[in-house]
Enzyme design. Structure first.
Site, mmCIF file in Angstrom:
data_model
loop_
_atom_site.group_PDB
_atom_site.id
_atom_site.type_symbol
_atom_site.label_atom_id
_atom_site.label_comp_id
_atom_site.label_asym_id
_atom_site.label_seq_id
_atom_site.Cartn_x
_atom_site.Cartn_y
_atom_site.Cartn_z
ATOM 1 N N GLU A 417 39.868 69.645 34.738
ATOM 2 C CA GLU A 417 40.651 69.401 33.605
ATOM 3 C C GLU A 417 41.245 67.834 33.343
ATOM 4 O O GLU A 417 42.214 67.782 33.448
ATOM 5 C CB GLU A 417 41.834 70.305 33.660
ATOM 6 C CG GLU A 417 41.373 71.932 33.752
ATOM 7 C CD GLU A 417 42.562 72.819 33.597
ATOM 8 O OE1 GLU A 417 43.782 72.448 33.725
ATOM 9 O OE2 GLU A 417 41.998 74.189 33.633
ATOM 10 N N GLU A 493 36.326 77.933 35.784
ATOM 11 C CA GLU A 493 37.609 78.495 36.126
ATOM 12 C C GLU A 493 38.097 79.664 35.258
ATOM 13 O O GLU A 493 37.991 79.407 33.811
ATOM 14 C CB GLU A 493 38.800 77.408 35.985
ATOM 15 C CG GLU A 493 40.132 77.909 36.681
ATOM 16 C CD GLU A 493 41.111 76.691 36.910
ATOM 17 O OE1 GLU A 493 40.691 75.654 37.513
ATOM 18 O OE2 GLU A 493 42.215 76.841 36.501
#
Length: 801
Positions: A417, A493
């Site tokens: 991220e 994820e």
């Protein structure tokens, strides 16, 4: 006492320049640690985490911040974000070690030290490292005393506030080794064994290495031998070392045993270095034969066989052990995940330990080995962004050189991220880091987890990756695929469903914003976060979308820190995302994943418990997690309906739900039916009566008398029929006698402020786990558990040898 493997006596002085091969010593015992600048010292064993003893206190990591990853725009007070334990501060570790003068080179190998370690030998600074998660090596030869004097080793560590988004631990939390060799020797990090191709009849392999100190030395030769698990040689090459010190050998292995999660076969690669036919160095490593390929037409392939990854993300802490690495704890984690049906883990969001990768190699667990949680733009004020420009390539290099011979590792991850994912700068950094990975290891693809699909695609950030990984937002997969030239994507994820073991909230609602006064989440598995989703969304994507190559669920186990959705609630100090709780006890969600992923064993799991005196005559929905598609539910023998899974309804595609069951005490029973409509199994739960005894169950009763082995003993308060008392919070005391000692206890309650390291703790919903550690002597170990309030006692005997 120092633990190690000695090839020759440690203190004998040799006059011949090539009298000995390498000597390795694991520095575990004999350490002292100070947190006050050296005024007071405490004896410790390494690996060690100085913060795990506590106490828990909101002051340790109190922050006023907006968590961007949670979509927050306005800063607010956050507590427990990094575990509410005293990891911030400076610490010093010291010990001593001996090196015979006949060795020409000595290096220290740190598998990880938290954080910013600075290393001194005999008062001389010999080097350091910035990143607390990475392994690093230091040549300390020039700083050593002669062989008759001990060498003083000192490690200084510094953990600054707001440098982590979760609990990082503190101290020398991974192993430290001393390796002594001749000046001319094998560099283990240059050893690279890879599988080029495989068939049923043979495997083509390649081994490359580069020696240290070869310059100007004649008469060098290298023997490379591959042995099977029984010790028989299956391939061998003996080569003269050329002037550049580099070796490149191709070897054929007939009728190879391939490494897979189902058959994790390991070979031993023995490398021997000779000078004029005299052995001067030797290394041995375990590795496996396997190939990896990812493509649009066949997805992810292991050994030429397509499969979708059934993975979980794991943080590095080990619950009540903190960050201090322990093989028994790692083995327990991997076994629990494999029994659930998982075949892969992601080391989120940092470099793994050698021990963890060795466990994954031997037990059969594929690995996405991750590196960074941030690059240049900081997610927290003092995070890795301070070091990225100077250290990122060094960190990637160490990660890959130290770990590339592990067959379990199937891909490298260069980030999670990353805020730069929407920029050209981020795209360029991705290309640079990925190219470095390819240069060091051309056999594995590279990925990273992106959480902003549109910006990442617009900037070209997603398109440059070998494997485009997307975090959450499953509904964006189809649109993203229109712009991905790779032709596939990975759920890097997923889910982030939240629950507390044994907690059930009424009415049962599907919600992405539920919070309660007690700081818990419902185990009906219907609650998630504003940016995440339920397991069903990912199951459907993997089952229905042919371009998905698998997923990594957040997370396999609860971990210290990140107590979403209770970031501002005190005393919450650990996560709710885990499929297992912080003690390693499976939540109900474990069995939902097991019913989908475990293809070798049937699953029949009922929830909730059936002891609800306050809900007599009220609705208590009942769920069954099973691989069977049809079942009938009974309450005290009365049918509540025979139902089937419904592919057209998301919540009923993978679960069997009876939403209108009226509670009455007694027996809850489910009968499952096979494809022919015949009864295939059943499960029942009884209403609990009065507490009668304490049930003790050890994950292993036969242990190694090495001072490091741990048995995890599950403690349950039960009635006379063995039924769990599901709401019990009795205080228990623990006593260990014999050749063992109390290590820790954990009940899985994210709001508990009880110390893990004190021999007493309250039950959480009727259960907790006690960790018993062996000594270095063989013998019996007895754990006695006493219920303080009810005067109930139980004991279990373990054995170590």
């Amino acid at each position: 006492m120092k633990k190690g493997i000695a090839i020759s006596a440690l203190l004998i002085v040799f006059t011949c320049a090539y009298s000995q091969v390498r000597h390795e010593t694991l520095l575990s015992d004999g350490w002292q640690m100070s947190l006050d600048g050296g005024q007071n010292w405490k004896s410790v064993t390494v690996p060690h985490d100085w913060a795990i003893e506590g106490p828990f206190d909101k002051k340790w990591d109190l922050q006023t911040v907006a968590i961007e990853q949670n979509g927050e725009k306005v800063a607010s007070e956050k507590t427990g974000r990094s575990g509410a334990l005293p990891w911030i501060g400076e610490g010093v570790y010291k010990t001593q070690f001996f090196v015979p003068s006949s060795y020409g080179r000595t290096i220290l190998v740190f598998d990880g030290a938290m954080s910013e370690p600075q290393v001194y030998v005999n008062g001389k600074y010999v080097g350091g490292w910035a990143y607390g998660y990475n392994t690093f090596r230091l040549d300390v030869t020039s700083a050593l005393n002669d062989s008759l004097k001990p060498n003083q080793l000192e490690v200084r560590l510094k953990n600054v506030e707001e440098s982590s988004r979760w609990y990082p631990g503190a101290g020398i939390y991974r192993p430290v080794k001393v390796i002594s060799t001749n000046r001319t020797s094998i560099d283990e990090w240059e050893n690279f064994f890879r599988t080029l191709s495989i068939s049923d009849k043979e495997a083509t392999t390649q081994f490359t290495t580069k020696l240290i100190g070869y310059e100007g030395v004649d008469g060098l030769s290298l023997d490379v031998r591959v042995n099977d698990e029984k010790g028989f040689s299956v391939a061998n090459e003996h080569l003269d070392v050329p002037e550049n010190g580099q070796i490149d050998a191709k070897m054929l292995i007939k009728t190879p045993h391939l490494w897979t999660p189902e058959t994790p076969y390991l070979y031993n690669v023995v490398v021997r270095l000779f000078k004029d036919n005299e052995l001067i160095d030797e290394t041995t490593m375990k590795t496996g034969l396997r190939t990896i390929r990812v493509s649009a037409d066949k997805g992810f392939e292991l050994n030429g066989v397509s499969r979708k990854l059934k993975g979980v993300c794991l943080h590095h802490d080990l619950g009540p052990l903190g960050a201090a690495i322990n093989k028994a704890a790692l083995i327990r984690q991997i076994r629990l995940m494999k029994e659930m049906g998982a075949d892969a883990i992601r080391t989120a969001h940092n470099m793994p330990s050698q021990w963890q990768m060795e466990v994954c190699d031997s037990l059969g667990m594929m690995v996405m080995a991750e590196s960074f949680d941030m690059w240049i733009y900081p997610k927290c004020k003092n995070g890795y962004a301070r070091f990225f420009k100077e250290w990122s390539e060094k960190d990637i290099t160490n990660l890959i050189l130290a770990h590339r011979n592990h067959p379990s590792i199937i891909m490298w991850s260069i980030g999670n991220e990353i805020p730069e994912q929407g920029s050209e700068e981020g795209r360029d950094i991705s290309s640079r880091l990925q190219n470095l990975c390819h240069q060091l290891d051309p056999t594995r693809p590279v990925t990273q987890g992106m959480d902003r699909a549109e910006p990442a695609i617009k900037s070209g950030f997603a398109q440059v990756m070998d494997v485009p990984g997307f975090n959450y937002r499953v509904h964006k997969y189809p649109k993203s695929m229109e712009s991905l030239p790779q032709g596939f994507l990975l759920g890097s994820e997923t889910a982030s469903t939240v629950s507390s073991r044994g907690v059930y909230k009424f009415p049962v609602e599907i919600s992405n914003r539920k919070v309660y006064k007690d700081g818990q989440c419902s185990s009906y598995d219907t609650e998630y976060c504003s940016w995440s989703n339920l397991p069903e969304d990912d199951f459907i994507a993997q089952d229905d979308l042919p371009y998905t190559i698998g997923q990594f669920v957040w997370t396999g186990f609860d971990y210290l820190g990140e107590p979403t959705p209770y970031d501002g609630y005190w005393p919450s100090r650990s996560s709710y995302f885990g499929i297992c709780d912080l003690a390693g006890l499976p939540k109900d969600r474990y069995y939902l994943y097991r019913s989908i992923w475990n293809e070798n064993e049937h699953t029949i799991h009922l929830l909730p418990h059936w002891t609800w005196p306050e809900r007599k005559g009220k609705v208590v929905p009942v769920y069954c997690y099973t691989d069977y598609s049809e079942a009938e539910l009974f309450v005290n023998g009365k049918s509540q309906g025979r139902i089937s899974k419904n592919r057209e309804e998301k919540m009923d595609r993978y679960r069997l739900r009876w939403n209108n069951v009226i509670y009455e005490p007694g027996e809850l029973k489910v009968v499952v039916y096979d494809k022919n409509g015949q009864p295939a199994g059943e499960k029942h739960i009884l209403t609990a009566s009065k507490p009668a005894s304490i049930k003790l169950e050890a994950d292993r009763s036969l242990l190694s008398a090495d001072g490091n082995d741990i048995s995890f003993v599950t403690v349950s308060l039960v009635d006379e029929n063995g039924t769990l008392i599901p709401n019990a919070d009795d205080g228990l005391q623990f006593f260990v006698e014999g050749e063992g000692r109390f290590q820790a206890a954990c009940n899985g309650d994210a709001t508990s402020l009880e110390s893990f390291t004190q021999p007493h703790m309250k039950l959480f919903n009727g259960q907790l786990v006690v960790l018993v550690r062996t000594t270095e002597k063989s013998g019996d170990i007895t754990l006695r558990v006493e219920d303080i309030r009810r005067k109930i006692t139980s004991s279990i005997t373990l054995h170590s040898k």
